[in-house]
Design an enzyme around this catalytic site. Sequence first.
Site, mmCIF file in Angstrom:
data_model
loop_
_atom_site.group_PDB
_atom_site.id
_atom_site.type_symbol
_atom_site.label_atom_id
_atom_site.label_comp_id
_atom_site.label_asym_id
_atom_site.label_seq_id
_atom_site.Cartn_x
_atom_site.Cartn_y
_atom_site.Cartn_z
ATOM 1 N N LYS A 41 0.830 -1.204 0.000
ATOM 2 C CA LYS A 41 0.000 0.000 0.000
ATOM 3 C C LYS A 41 0.862 1.250 0.000
ATOM 4 O O LYS A 41 1.950 1.264 0.574
ATOM 5 C CB LYS A 41 -0.870 0.006 1.272
ATOM 6 C CG LYS A 41 -2.363 -0.090 0.991
ATOM 7 C CD LYS A 41 -3.131 -0.148 2.284
ATOM 8 C CE LYS A 41 -4.481 0.496 2.180
ATOM 9 N NZ LYS A 41 -5.247 0.378 3.420
ATOM 10 N N ARG A 90 -19.293 4.410 8.889
ATOM 11 C CA ARG A 90 -19.811 5.726 8.484
ATOM 12 C C ARG A 90 -21.011 5.512 7.583
ATOM 13 O O ARG A 90 -22.092 5.242 8.037
ATOM 14 C CB ARG A 90 -18.707 6.532 7.777
ATOM 15 C CG ARG A 90 -17.639 7.054 8.727
ATOM 16 C CD ARG A 90 -16.366 7.376 8.015
ATOM 17 N NE ARG A 90 -15.766 6.153 7.461
ATOM 18 C CZ ARG A 90 -14.619 6.094 6.829
ATOM 19 N NH1 ARG A 90 -13.952 7.189 6.606
ATOM 20 N NH2 ARG A 90 -14.126 4.954 6.399
ATOM 21 N N SER A 128 -9.562 9.782 6.322
ATOM 22 C CA SER A 128 -8.175 10.194 6.055
ATOM 23 C C SER A 128 -8.048 10.630 4.591
ATOM 24 O O SER A 128 -7.362 11.611 4.287
ATOM 25 C CB SER A 128 -7.210 9.042 6.339
ATOM 26 O OG SER A 128 -7.286 8.656 7.682
HETATM 27 P P1 ADP Z 1 -8.676 1.276 6.915
HETATM 28 O O1 ADP Z 1 -7.685 1.469 5.811
HETATM 29 O O2 ADP Z 1 -8.497 -0.009 7.661
HETATM 30 O O3 ADP Z 1 -10.121 1.557 6.563
HETATM 31 P P2 ADP Z 1 -8.720 3.799 8.305
HETATM 32 O O4 ADP Z 1 -7.593 4.430 9.054
HETATM 33 O O5 ADP Z 1 -9.240 4.508 7.122
HETATM 34 O O6 ADP Z 1 -8.212 2.350 7.986
HETATM 35 O O7 ADP Z 1 -9.942 3.564 9.293
HETATM 36 C C1 ADP Z 1 -9.812 2.757 10.455
HETATM 37 C C2 ADP Z 1 -11.213 2.485 11.012
HETATM 38 O O8 ADP Z 1 -11.798 3.709 11.433
HETATM 39 C C3 ADP Z 1 -12.195 1.875 10.011
HETATM 40 O O9 ADP Z 1 -13.051 0.983 10.696
HETATM 41 C C4 ADP Z 1 -12.974 3.071 9.517
HETATM 42 O O10 ADP Z 1 -14.263 2.711 9.069
HETATM 43 C C5 ADP Z 1 -13.051 3.879 10.799
HETATM 44 N N1 ADP Z 1 -13.237 5.305 10.556
HETATM 45 C C6 ADP Z 1 -12.555 6.114 9.729
HETATM 46 N N2 ADP Z 1 -13.009 7.370 9.777
HETATM 47 C C7 ADP Z 1 -14.035 7.368 10.661
HETATM 48 C C8 ADP Z 1 -14.956 8.366 11.132
HETATM 49 N N3 ADP Z 1 -14.923 9.619 10.678
HETATM 50 N N4 ADP Z 1 -15.877 8.000 12.051
HETATM 51 C C9 ADP Z 1 -15.933 6.728 12.469
HETATM 52 N N5 ADP Z 1 -15.121 5.732 12.064
HETATM 53 C C10 ADP Z 1 -14.178 6.040 11.167
#
Ligand code: ADP
Length: 172
Positions: A41, A90, A128
């Site tokens: 990644k 979400r 992110s």
């Molecule tokens: P991944 O690449 O595993 O999705 P992320 O860092 O994007 O990793 O997200 C980690 C976790 O946090 C995932 O379960 C994602 O759905 C959750 N997540 C990300 N942003 C939010 C948010 N704004 N509110 C709630 N949960 C979130």
Amino acid sequence: MAAGIYPGSFDPITSGHLDIIRRVQPILGEVTLLISQNSKKQYLFSVEERKLLAEEALRGIPGVKVDVHEGLTVDYAKKTGARVIVRGLRAVSDYEYELVMANMNKKLAPMVETMIVFASPEFYYVSSNTVKEVAQNGGSVKDLVPAHVEKALETRYADRVKDLRARQKGAP
Ligand code: ADP
């Protein structure tokens, strides 16, 4: 032994992630925010940077620590004895992926439960990726990420935003 693991890329950690961890920590007692490192990644921030940004954001929250893992989350759970994997949900679009992951993890490690926590309304649109998209185009990500993450994004995208502003100025 950590009771819960909150795995993800955290590239970078956002206010949405922080909201989830603040809400689950009182239920689980101990939670490890697990930064996944996948050599296939592409990340904006290195694993060391993502760890430092997360540690700074979580400073002062009791019962929370940050760790890094390459490979399956269930292997980390088995190694540490953690019984819960926390994931945030979400939009409906998150649902299918999370359902597949939860069931696959259940198959691989039946003792480990996935705990799905709904995003708070004020953060349900925060990810992110969207934060990076806004920051690289010179928009403000204030309140969507902690202040030190906002600064790190500004620094990382400074040249790109400068070029963009110059092009915008030069445009007829
Ligand atoms: P991944 O690449 O595993 O999705 P992320 O860092 O994007 O990793 O997200 C980690 C976790 O946090 C995932 O379960 C994602 O759905 C959750 N997540 C990300 N942003 C939010 C948010 N704004 N509110 C709630 N949960 C979130």
